[in-house]
Design an enzyme around this catalytic site. Structure first.
Site, PDB file in Angstrom:
ATOM      1  N   ASP A  12       0.893  -1.162   0.000  1.00  0.00           N
ATOM      2  CA  ASP A  12       0.000   0.000   0.000  1.00  0.00           C
ATOM      3  C   ASP A  12       0.927   1.206   0.000  1.00  0.00           C
ATOM      4  O   ASP A  12       1.443   1.591   1.044  1.00  0.00           O
ATOM      5  CB  ASP A  12      -0.900  -0.011   1.236  1.00  0.00           C
ATOM      6  CG  ASP A  12      -1.835   1.182   1.294  1.00  0.00           C
ATOM      7  OD1 ASP A  12      -2.108   1.780   0.238  1.00  0.00           O
ATOM      8  OD2 ASP A  12      -2.287   1.525   2.405  1.00  0.00           O
ATOM      9  N   GLU A  72      -1.329  -1.548  -4.571  1.00  0.00           N
ATOM     10  CA  GLU A  72      -2.588  -0.818  -4.699  1.00  0.00           C
ATOM     11  C   GLU A  72      -2.369   0.408  -5.579  1.00  0.00           C
ATOM     12  O   GLU A  72      -1.423   1.162  -5.385  1.00  0.00           O
ATOM     13  CB  GLU A  72      -3.108  -0.407  -3.326  1.00  0.00           C
ATOM     14  CG  GLU A  72      -4.507   0.162  -3.382  1.00  0.00           C
ATOM     15  CD  GLU A  72      -5.110   0.364  -2.017  1.00  0.00           C
ATOM     16  OE1 GLU A  72      -5.826  -0.535  -1.552  1.00  0.00           O
ATOM     17  OE2 GLU A  72      -4.866   1.424  -1.423  1.00  0.00           O
ATOM     18  N   ASP A 145      -2.757   0.768   7.267  1.00  0.00           N
ATOM     19  CA  ASP A 145      -2.017   0.689   5.998  1.00  0.00           C
ATOM     20  C   ASP A 145      -1.396  -0.704   5.853  1.00  0.00           C
ATOM     21  O   ASP A 145      -1.258  -1.217   4.749  1.00  0.00           O
ATOM     22  CB  ASP A 145      -0.916   1.753   5.952  1.00  0.00           C
ATOM     23  CG  ASP A 145      -1.457   3.150   6.158  1.00  0.00           C
ATOM     24  OD1 ASP A 145      -1.685   3.846   5.152  1.00  0.00           O
ATOM     25  OD2 ASP A 145      -1.660   3.542   7.327  1.00  0.00           O
TER      26      ASP A 145
END
Length: 187
Positions: A12, A72, A145
């Site tokens: 992420d 992501e 996260d």
């Protein structure tokens, strides 16, 4: 890990907090290896933060030896400068993974949430709770996260192991029908 175990790194990306998660996949079974974050000081130079992302990605790859990296995709916001910085962080993570010989796949936040919870509009807590069920862990992360990154890795596992996903021409359906002839309806 055994030779038939595949390790997936999920990322992420972020310029202040970069989440990462690793899962081991053997057959259809996935288990968590690690989830954590790289916290970066917002007061240091942006380019120095990018170097730190590169260095940490290299450390993770050397230590855990993943075969692929799922990342992501940035969501589109109104602040162009923030988007530019996030895109740079994502680019550094992708380039580092590719330089290490990993294949890279990118998933939108909506796709990740849909894959994990069945709802593309799920919130971070819902994703985390579903991951706890899927991977059977009780750890409560300090930063979501880390679970977001873990979700990207699990999403990739689900996409990679689906009989409906095709990596070339229409072999996905053909292979599925060969393996499941009873599913073919005939008039």
């Amino acid at each position: 890990m055994a030779n038939n175990t595949k390790i997936i790194l999920g990322v992420d990306p972020g310029t202040i907090i970069m989440g990462y998660g690793l899962i081991a996949v053997k057959g259809q079974h996935a288990e968590i290896i690690k989830m954590d974050v790289l916290k970066l000081n917002p007061k240091i130079d942006h380019y120095e933060r990018l170097r730190k992302i590169h260095d940490r990605m290299n450390e993770i790859i050397r230590e855990h030896k993943p075969v692929c990296c799922a990342i992501e995709a940035p969501f589109f916001g109104k602040n162009v400068q923030s988007m530019l910085k996030l895109g740079r962080a994502q680019g550094v993570a992708i380039a580092t993974a590719m330089q290490a010989g990993l294949t890279v796949a990118e998933y939108s936040p909506k796709k990740v949430k849909q894959s994990i919870t069945g709802n593309g509009n799920a919130n971070k807590e819902q994703v985390w709770q579903m991951l706890q069920r899927i991977l059977k862990f009780t750890e409560v992360p300090e930063y979501l996260d880390a679970t977001d990154a873990l979700a990207v890795a699990v999403c990739h596992h689900f996409q990679d192991s689906s009989p409906l996903v095709t990596t070339g021409k229409s072999k996905g359906w053909e292979k599925f029908l060969q393996q499941n002839p009873e599913r073919l309806s005939r008039p």
